[in-house]
Design a protein around this motif. Structure first.
Motif, PDB file in Angstrom:
ATOM      1  N   ASP A 296      37.268  31.993  35.660  1.00  0.00           N
ATOM      2  CA  ASP A 296      37.713  32.913  36.704  1.00  0.00           C
ATOM      3  C   ASP A 296      38.106  32.205  38.009  1.00  0.00           C
ATOM      4  OD1 ASP A 296      35.201  32.118  37.476  1.00  0.00           O
ATOM      5  OD2 ASP A 296      34.451  34.134  37.905  1.00  0.00           O
ATOM      6  N   TRP A 331      43.635  37.546  33.682  1.00  0.00           N
ATOM      7  CA  TRP A 331      43.191  37.563  35.081  1.00  0.00           C
ATOM      8  C   TRP A 331      44.272  38.072  36.015  1.00  0.00           C
ATOM      9  CZ3 TRP A 331      38.181  36.905  35.523  1.00  0.00           C
ATOM     10  CH2 TRP A 331      37.508  36.159  34.556  1.00  0.00           C
ATOM     11  N   ARG A 332      43.857  38.865  36.985  1.00  0.00           N
ATOM     12  CA  ARG A 332      44.748  39.297  38.053  1.00  0.00           C
ATOM     13  C   ARG A 332      44.876  38.165  39.075  1.00  0.00           C
ATOM     14  NH1 ARG A 332      41.305  44.916  38.602  1.00  0.00           N
ATOM     15  NH2 ARG A 332      42.177  45.972  36.765  1.00  0.00           N
ATOM     16  N   GLY A 333      46.007  38.110  39.744  1.00  0.00           N
ATOM     17  CA  GLY A 333      46.187  37.056  40.737  1.00  0.00           C
ATOM     18  C   GLY A 333      47.560  37.124  41.365  1.00  0.00           C
ATOM     19  N   THR A 721      38.866  45.362  43.359  1.00  0.00           N
ATOM     20  CA  THR A 721      38.309  44.043  43.700  1.00  0.00           C
ATOM     21  C   THR A 721      38.029  43.188  42.473  1.00  0.00           C
ATOM     22  OG1 THR A 721      36.051  44.940  43.717  1.00  0.00           O
ATOM     23  CG2 THR A 721      37.258  44.926  45.800  1.00  0.00           C
ATOM     24  N   ARG A 722      38.158  43.743  41.282  1.00  0.00           N
ATOM     25  CA  ARG A 722      37.898  42.966  40.062  1.00  0.00           C
ATOM     26  C   ARG A 722      39.023  41.966  39.824  1.00  0.00           C
ATOM     27  NH1 ARG A 722      35.948  48.083  37.481  1.00  0.00           N
ATOM     28  NH2 ARG A 722      33.683  47.894  37.302  1.00  0.00           N
ATOM     29  N   ARG A 723      38.675  40.772  39.365  1.00  0.00           N
ATOM     30  CA  ARG A 723      39.685  39.765  39.048  1.00  0.00           C
ATOM     31  C   ARG A 723      40.151  39.866  37.605  1.00  0.00           C
ATOM     32  NH1 ARG A 723      40.027  35.505  42.676  1.00  0.00           N
ATOM     33  NH2 ARG A 723      42.050  35.208  41.659  1.00  0.00           N
ATOM     34  N   ARG A 724      39.273  40.281  36.703  1.00  0.00           N
ATOM     35  CA  ARG A 724      39.623  40.346  35.279  1.00  0.00           C
ATOM     36  C   ARG A 724      40.365  41.649  34.987  1.00  0.00           C
ATOM     37  NH1 ARG A 724      37.647  37.654  30.693  1.00  0.00           N
ATOM     38  NH2 ARG A 724      37.890  38.803  28.750  1.00  0.00           N
TER      39      ARG A 724
END
Length: 760
Positions: A296, A331-333, A721-724
């Motif tokens: 992550d 993953w978000r980004g 707020t979650r990255r996944r």
């Protein structure tokens, strides 16, 4: 050789395809002097005796003979046999699959017992692998370290042996295999981990060979992911540049073996083609290991990928695309710069790089917009930069492994690959490739799994067009018009028309003509459904006669599917479909809930006749209806909206259903027909927590509710707020997964904004 093979009653044993009386011939084939016969025998072993990783009683009976063949220096290509044994014996049971935890009557008991017996049998003879680390054949030396790390019962002894061997081994790939095996030992045996991590850290700094330093760094990260150095990005990029400078003159040649009809042969040929012309193709696997360890730490992973995408080495850029495929899927980004740089690869002279870039961009939908200019420019020129219009058929360079799986099908359709997904969603699943997939045991070609899929189609120019259309760029519209004039159209292009806005209306006449040409035969659904979807997307209501031809002429095969697709299109046309009303009315009494309820929606849209539409829907909400039928009926009422307020009583029992999707559909419909969130909101929030696949539908409803959904504010903020990604799956992905997650984020932001300001 193969002493005692005739004493085994093979006919009483079994494999994937029945009695195992053909196994002796396969075992003898493995020892043949004919390369083609050896390959066919190995293909047969993987295809039946060890089919898809299974272990049968015949597999257990083969183990002594396979060990005998491995020990015989006169047998050629023993490396492949070491890999086969590693795969057979290297399956480790999960805690809930341990034999002690299983009832002998349980269906899982026999497979688990076979795995355990295979591991024990090979471990008992694993000393045979000790001498193979110094075998003259480099392919044997390549396979031996993983076999020892996975199967030998004395890991400390193996650890010492492999470290000693590393000081004298000169083959680059074998040295990397030795380091990978050391990492595997550390992961499997906690008592040896700290010592091995310290040694790997020393090797990553002290080794003269930059490839060896990168391998040690990757394994160190894998074994101690919580202790990865903060300067890992400049460290790795520096090593890659050093590797590129040292290996510039050492490109790997293409495969020299003739084409083979076996599956193993085809995979081998594709992997050889993938590596051909690359100075250091092995960096791909090292970087995949490193990315998996970074997990992550998305910003670090993006920084590594950006550095690779700027490399002068096209192979490193290709690896970066593949690695980003695995990253962005899970993953978000912030991927804008990555996408822009991937778009630049569309103009590279290397066809494999262009293929990788195109396939990656196909999956991005709205995230692909930073590459839109590059896609448009690519479509305006030929593959090598020469001017040409959108050409006939499929184009593209040599087949190359996909960056991360293969896009399959378009949006609507029955069935689903995920048991928790919406039962009305499309079967849209493919193998999960990328750095976030489990590397697994050695495969039939001496490389770990989890890499690019060798089973690919060519994306070519239609892939670039698909990416541009999915990004919602209007420059795709005239190119889609040209594509619609071709004899064959890629079906995904038809499903990509719903994001192009009003400019896509010019496609309606071409879609109408193609629909008129579809034969009313057993394959009608396959030919008509994508066209019907596209006509609905562009609001091509002039095609009502052609849609009615399909609706009324549907053959028995998948008739309900055809009718549902045609009725959905008529519903999208609204009042412009008024001439279809008589045919729509006839289907209100259909025996299929999806057909009857879609007919009710179409009737409401075309004529606004509630008196006929509501009873046709309500009958599928009465006791005794199946979950799928109730879902279809609830969706229909929700689309009718407040005009169906009198049907609210039919929806309330569904709020207490044991079927989650019935609860979700009924709760959303109840809100839409009644405007009262009191009963619906708690049901929707419970479903949000229970099944992640329900979140898009729930968020859509929450965005409609606005201030009435204020109790969902914390849930929405937590999701944002979650990255996944909410729908990231282990070992699999779908072509619309990224799009669906980005849609969820958009809906969450809209819901939050409406809660805060009290309206749209």
């Amino acid at each position: 050789m193969l002493t005692g093979i005739e004493e085994v009653d093979w006919a009483s044993l079994g494999h994937a395809y029945g009695p195992a009386d053909d196994v002796p011939e396969l075992l003898r084939g493995l020892a043949s002097g004919d390369p083609a016969e050896r390959e066919a025998a190995l293909d047969g072993m993987y295809g039946s005796v060890h089919h898809q990783g299974d272990v049968y009683d015949s597999t257990l009976a083969c183990i002594p003979f396979l060990l005998e063949l491995v020990a015989d220096p006169g047998v050629q290509e023993r490396g492949s046999l070491v890999e086969l044994l590693t795969s057979i014996g290297g399956i480790e049971l999960d805690d809930d699959e341990e034999l002690d935890a299983l009832d002998p009557e349980d269906d899982e008991f026999i497979p688990a017992a076979n795995y355990a017996m295979a591991a024990a049998a090979i471990a008992a003879g694993a000393d045979v692998f000790l001498g193979l680390v110094s075998d003259p054949d480099p392919e044997v030396r390549l396979a031996a370290p993983c076999a020892l790390a996975s199967l030998h019962p004395e890991p400390a002894r193996v650890l010492t042996l492999l470290r000693e061997r590393l000081t004298v081994e000169r083959d680059t790939e074998v040295r990397l295999a030795l380091v990978a095996a050391l990492g595997r030992i550390a992961l499997r045996h906690a008592s040896l981990r700290a010592e091995t991590v310290d040694w790997l850290d020393w090797l990553a700094r002290a080794a003269q060979d930059p490839g060896l330093r990168l391998a040690a760094l990757a394994q160190r990260a894998r074994c101690a992911p919580g202790d990865i150095p903060d300067d890992v990005v400049p460290w790795v990029t520096g090593l890659l540049e050093e590797i590129r400078a040292n290996a510039r003159q050492a490109a790997v040649p293409g495969g020299g073996r003739t084409a083979s009809p076996t599956l193993i042969g085809q995979v081998r040929e594709l992997l050889e083609e993938h590596a051909a012309g690359r100075p250091a193709p092995w960096t791909e696997e090292l970087l995949r290991t490193l990315h998996a360890a970074l997990d992550d730490r998305v910003d670090d992973r993006i920084a590594l990928i950006l550095a690779q995408l700027r490399s002068p080495d096209w192979g490193q850029r290709s690896d970066a695309i593949w690695l980003c495929g695995g990253l962005i899927r899970v993953w978000r980004g912030r991927y804008e710069e990555v996408v822009r740089l991937v778009g630049e690869q569309l103009h590279d002279p290397e066809p494999r790089l262009r293929e990788a870039a195109t396939t990656f961009l196909e999956r991005l939908f709205e995230l692909g917009s930073p590459a839109a200019d590059a896609l448009a420019a690519r479509l305006a020129t030929g593959p090598a930069g020469g001017s040409r219009a959108y050409g006939r058929g499929r184009t593209g360079g040599p087949a190359a492994p996909l960056p991360y799986g293969t896009a399959l099908v378009g949006p609507p359709g029955p069935g689903s690959a995920d048991p928790d997904a919406d039962p009305g969603s499309v079967p849209d699943s493919d193998p999960g490739f990328g750095p976030d997939a489990d590397p697994g045991p050695l495969g039939p070609l001496g490389r770990t799994g989890g890499g690019p899929s060798p089973f690919v189609g060519r994306s070519g120019r239609d892939g670039a067009l698909l990416a541009l259309a999915r990004a919602g760029d209007p420059r795709a519209v005239p190119l889609l018009a040209r594509a619609l004039e071709e004899p064959e159209v890629r079906r995904e292009l038809l499903y990509a028309m719903d994001g192009l806005g009003p400019s896509a209306s010019m496609l309606a006449p071409l879609l109408r003509r193609r629909l008129a040409e579809v034969a009313l035969d057993e394959r009608l659904y396959d030919g008509a459904a994508p066209l019907l979807y596209a006509l609905a997307a562009v609001r091509g209501s002039q095609a009502v006669p052609e849609v009615l031809r399909v609706l009324c002429g549907a053959p028995e095969n998948r008739r309900d599917w055809v009718r549902e697709a045609a009725l959905r299109t008529l519903a999208a046309f609204g009042p412009a479909a008024r001439e279809a009303v008589p045919d729509i009315r006839r289907l209100l009494d259909a025996d299929s809930a999806t057909v009857a309820t879609t007919a009710a929606r179409a009737l409401w849209a075309a004529e606004g006749d509630l008196a006929a539409a509501l009873p046709a829907v309500e009958r599928w909400l009465r006791p005794g209806a199946t979950g799928a039928d109730r879902c279809a009926a609830a969706q229909a009422l929700g689309e009718i909206g407040p005009a169906a307020a009198s049907s609210a009583a039919f929806l309330r029992p569904g709020l207490a259903s044991r079927d989650l999707w019935v609860r979700v559909r009924c709760a959303a419909a109840l809100w839409r027909v009644s405007g009262d969130a009191t009963e619906a909101l708690p049901v929707l929030l419970a479903a949000w927590e229970e099944n992640r696949h329900a979140r898009v539908d729930v968020a859509e409803c929450l965005a409609e509710m606005g201030p009435a959904a204020k109790d969902a504010q914390l849930v929405i903020l937590t999701e944002l707020t979650r990255r996944r990604r909410h729908n990231a799956r282990e070992g699999a992905s779908g072509s619309h997964d990224i799009h669906q997650d980005e849609k969820l984020l958009t809906l969450c932001r809209a819901a939050l904004a409406r809660m805060e300001r009290g309206g749209y």
